[in-house]
Design an enzyme around this catalytic site. Structure first.
Site, short mmCIF file in Angstrom:
data_model
loop_
_atom_site.label_atom_id
_atom_site.label_comp_id
_atom_site.label_asym_id
_atom_site.label_seq_id
_atom_site.Cartn_x
_atom_site.Cartn_y
_atom_site.Cartn_z
N SER A 171 40.42 45.33 40.77
CA SER A 171 39.55 44.78 39.74
C SER A 171 38.23 45.56 39.72
CB SER A 171 39.36 43.27 39.98
OG SER A 171 38.69 42.66 38.92
N ASP A 188 48.80 41.05 32.98
CA ASP A 188 47.34 41.09 33.14
C ASP A 188 46.70 41.22 31.76
OD1 ASP A 188 44.69 41.59 33.76
OD2 ASP A 188 45.13 43.10 35.29
N HIS A 231 46.10 38.92 36.10
CA HIS A 231 45.14 39.74 36.84
C HIS A 231 45.13 39.38 38.33
CE1 HIS A 231 41.75 42.50 36.93
NE2 HIS A 231 41.02 41.61 37.59
#
Length: 342
Positions: free
Chosen positions: A151, A293, A323
């Site tokens: 991320s 995601d 995600h």
């Protein structure tokens, strides 16, 4: 030429593992080191105290591991600490990122408050990368074996590789790209607006909890929600409550307990300011993406793979967790991480 791997079939997620007790011959530093950097959005250099964890086999290659904006340096819990680290199932002795073979380095993300000696009111992914590079130099590491980023951590890893390629052998990027997707930016902008409205109304913590609830709807996949929240609503306290509401409210309360408003605003904005030119990244890279995601679409990772200057492989992992798959699919990520670190 860049290559693309076939999707990894789904299997059950690994359970949480307890905190580990480090072998006596493994080393641990959990400390703070003062370094110098010039913030991207500042005009002068400043001293910054970087809070870090560095643990693993002595004299082993160092692997940087960084997560999302809510992740800390505590990638794993050590010596019987109560709370597990945020990647406890993948980092540890005998795990995919094996402390018997590597030393793991992680930091707490900087915020503008950490740059107070300068004149920067904003923190960037480049600032995080420069702080890590300065820390690597201060610790005498020299060259990092790999930067594993998830991320926001993947964004900082790309910034590190673009700005300090001499200090890094390889990249492993999970659910992170060279720029934020505009739809994801729109969703985060609404979250920040909620928090600022709460500040104006004297209810910052309530607003932060609500923003976190909205964020949770972007972290997970539609299939998971469809399977998980099928029960009928309950009528209580004068209105109907849907099962998904209880889940979101609990997530909001837990987030407020460990995160403050200004930190959230700064790091959320930092994600959306991130913009790295892939053609300036020569470091060999393994990209890992998840079709479910919604924050980092697979198309963005395909573009990143195509444009990177160095060789790049894209691994596609099917998962219902969106995600958050990088936090949930330990069994399936472990072999990919082991191979990427070889």
């Amino acid at each position: 030429m860049p290559s693309q791997s076939v999707p990894v079939p789904p299997v059950a997620s690994a359970p949480l593992v307890p905190a580990i007790s480090l072998r006596s011959d493994l080393t641990t530093q959990r400390s703070t080191r003062r370094v110098q950097l010039t913030p991207k959005y500042g005009s002068r250099a400043c001293a910054v105290d970087v809070r870090y964890l560095w643990c693993g086999a002595p004299d082993a290659p160092t692997v940087i591991v960084q997560g999302g904006i809510s992740a800390s340096r505590d990638v794993l819990a050590l010596d019987g600490e109560a709370a597990p680290g945020w990647w406890q199932t993948l980092v540890g002795a005998g795990q995919a990122i094996d402390l018997d073979r590597y030393r793991v380095l992680a930091i707490d993300w900087l915020t503008p408050a950490d740059l107070s000696e300068g004149d920067a009111a904003v923190v960037s992914s480049e600032d995080q990368a420069d702080a890590l590079a300065a820390l690597v130099d201060a610790l005498g590491i020299g060259r990092v074996h790999a930067f594993v980023g998830y991320s926001y951590g993947a964004m900082a890893a790309l910034a590190f590789a673009a700005r300090h390629p001499y200090a890094l052998d390889r990249l492993v990027l999970l659910a992170g790209a060279h720029r934020a997707h505009p739809l994801a930016t729109a969703q985060r902008a609404v979250q920040r607006s909620i928090v600022r409205l709460g500040q104006d109304c004297g209810q910052p913590e309530q607003a932060l909890a609500l923003a976190r609830q909205l964020a949770m709807t972007t972290y997970r996949g539609s299939d998971e929600f469809a399977r998980r929240f099928t029960a009928a609503p309950e009528f209580r306290d004068g209105r109907f409550h849907f099962p998904v509401e209880d889940y979101l409210e609990q997530a909001g309360r837990r987030f407020v307990e460990r995160f403050d408003v200004e930190r959230f605003l700064a790091l959320s904005e930092s994600i959306d300011l991130h913009d790295i030119t892939p053609e300036q990244v020569p470091t060999p890279a393994t990209l890992i993406g998840f079709p479910s995601d919604r924050l980092v679409p697979l198309a963005d990772l395909c573009e990143l793979q195509r444009r990177l200057l160095g060789p790049a492989t894209l691994e596609v992992v099917e998962s219902p967790y969106g995600h958050d798959a990088a936090l949930k699919e330990s069994d399936r990520l472990a072999p990919l991480l082991r191979e990427a670190l070889m």
